[in-house]
Design an enzyme around this catalytic site. Structure first.
Site, PDB file in Angstrom:
ATOM      1  N   LYS A   1       0.724  -1.108  -0.232  1.00 17.77           N
ATOM      2  CA  LYS A   1      -0.047  -0.351  -0.199  1.00 17.77           C
ATOM      3  C   LYS A   1       1.031   1.107  -0.137  1.00 17.77           C
ATOM      4  O   LYS A   1       1.969   1.170   0.551  1.00 17.77           O
ATOM      5  CB  LYS A   1      -0.979   0.114   0.881  1.00 17.77           C
ATOM      6  CG  LYS A   1      -2.535  -0.882   1.053  1.00 17.77           C
ATOM      7  CD  LYS A   1      -3.223  -0.927   2.168  1.00 17.77           C
ATOM      8  CE  LYS A   1      -4.805  -1.542   1.323  1.00 17.77           C
ATOM      9  NZ  LYS A   1      -5.776  -1.102   1.626  1.00 17.77           N
TER      10      LYS A   1
ATOM     11  N   ARG B   1      -4.519  -9.702   4.338  1.00 13.58           N
ATOM     12  CA  ARG B   1      -4.416 -10.126   2.480  1.00 13.58           C
ATOM     13  C   ARG B   1      -3.768  -9.710   2.406  1.00 13.58           C
ATOM     14  O   ARG B   1      -3.084  -8.584   2.735  1.00 13.58           O
ATOM     15  CB  ARG B   1      -5.790  -8.678   2.019  1.00 13.58           C
ATOM     16  CG  ARG B   1      -6.733  -8.732   1.447  1.00 13.58           C
ATOM     17  CD  ARG B   1      -7.721  -8.732   1.152  1.00 13.58           C
ATOM     18  NE  ARG B   1      -8.412  -8.018  -0.384  1.00 13.58           N
ATOM     19  CZ  ARG B   1      -7.545  -6.400  -1.423  1.00 13.58           C
ATOM     20  NH1 ARG B   1      -6.877  -6.335  -1.055  1.00 13.58           N
ATOM     21  NH2 ARG B   1      -8.536  -6.473  -2.309  1.00 13.58           N
TER      22      ARG B   1
END
Length: 291
Positions: free
Chosen positions: A226, A260
């Protein structure tokens, strides 16, 4: 720590101390990470087989990238995801499958095709999503997105206390899901790294993750590659694995349960090492000093 058996993901009962790898499988032509590598059905199915072999405990199927981009309506999202869910279920009868969507219409079709969990990354913008999960006996992930509409980027967002906001919003969504009929042991909360947050917010949410864990709801974290990792280390997208794994290890130590991930093998090894350090997993072998 949770008590044993308090989290169920499809047919999988997650024992106390277990760390679950949720592999990302995107059927999007414009995914921020793989740039459409698994957009074609055959490629997506092949990835599922590969990540299961690498140690994934479940897979998360998505048909719309989180960032702004080309409009994808519900019909197109269904086209991209439902046949993949059905193909995964046929090939892996007991593998837990989550559908990454904020739309109740899409969730209903994916659950009917064999999905087990609704991964609502946009914080309940369609409140009926929980009712759909309940009707199908499915689980749900309740995510903090700061109240933003789907597929919008945060701009100068501010919180008096970002973690307090995360705790308040996610636990409210979790309780609402239970009130709608979702089994309590099928509900997870997600602090929503990068969603409705700047990099400092995401770092604080990681540093204080134990406060979300302390609510008693199982915690899912979606950290993989991210922007907060890239900005923190000043590295491009293809160099974020090390930072991702560092954040993964910290989150596991602080009590997160589901992770995840794009890079399944590296994530599995990281989580196994954390589990062994804290005493929840024995070493694979222990011959040093004994032979």
């Amino acid at each position: 720590m949770r008590g044993a058996g308090l989290l169920r993901l499809g047919a999988l009962s997650v024992p106390d101390g277990a760390l679950v790898v949720m592999a990302i499988v995107n059927r999007t032509p414009d995914s921020f990470y793989d740039r459409g590598a698994t957009y074609e059905l055959a490629a997506a199915v092949e990835r599922v087989d590969r990540v299961v072999a690498e140690g994934a405990d479940m897979v998360d199927v998505g048909g719309v990238k989180a960032a702004p981009g080309e409009e994808v309506d519900a019909a197109e999202e269904i086209r991209r995801t439902v046949d993949l869910v059905a193909a995964i279920r046929a090939a892996h009868p007991t593998l837990p499958i989550s559908i990454d969507t904020w739309r109740a219409e899409v969730a209903r079709e994916a659950l009917a095709a064999g999905a087990d969990v609704v991964n609502d990354a946009w914080g309940g913008v369609e409140p009926e999503l929980a009712a759909v999960a309940a009707e199908c006996g499915a689980g749900i992930v309740c995510t903090h997105a700061g109240g933003l509409p789907p597929r919008t980027r945060p701009h100068r967002v501010a919180y008096d206390d970002v973690v307090a906001d995360v705790v308040a919003r996610t636990t409210a969504l979790a309780e609402a899901a239970v009130a709608a009929g979702v089994d309590r042991d099928r509900v997870l909360v997600d602090p929503g790294h990068d969603f409705g947050k700047n990099t400092r917010h995401s770092l604080e949410a990681t540093r204080r993750l134990d406060e979300l864990v302390a609510t008693g709801w199982p915690v899912l974290v979606a950290l993989s590659n991210k922007d907060f990792v890239g900005e923190t280390l000043d590295v491009p997208l293809d160099q974020r694995l090390t930072g991702t794994l560092a954040a993964t290890a910290v989150s596991a130590w602080l009590g997160a349960t589901v992770f995840r991930a794009h890079d399944v093998a590296a994530t599995r090894q990281t989580l196994d090492m954390v589990a062994s350090i804290r005493g929840d997993r024995p070493p694979a072998r222990t011959t040093r000093g004994l032979a």
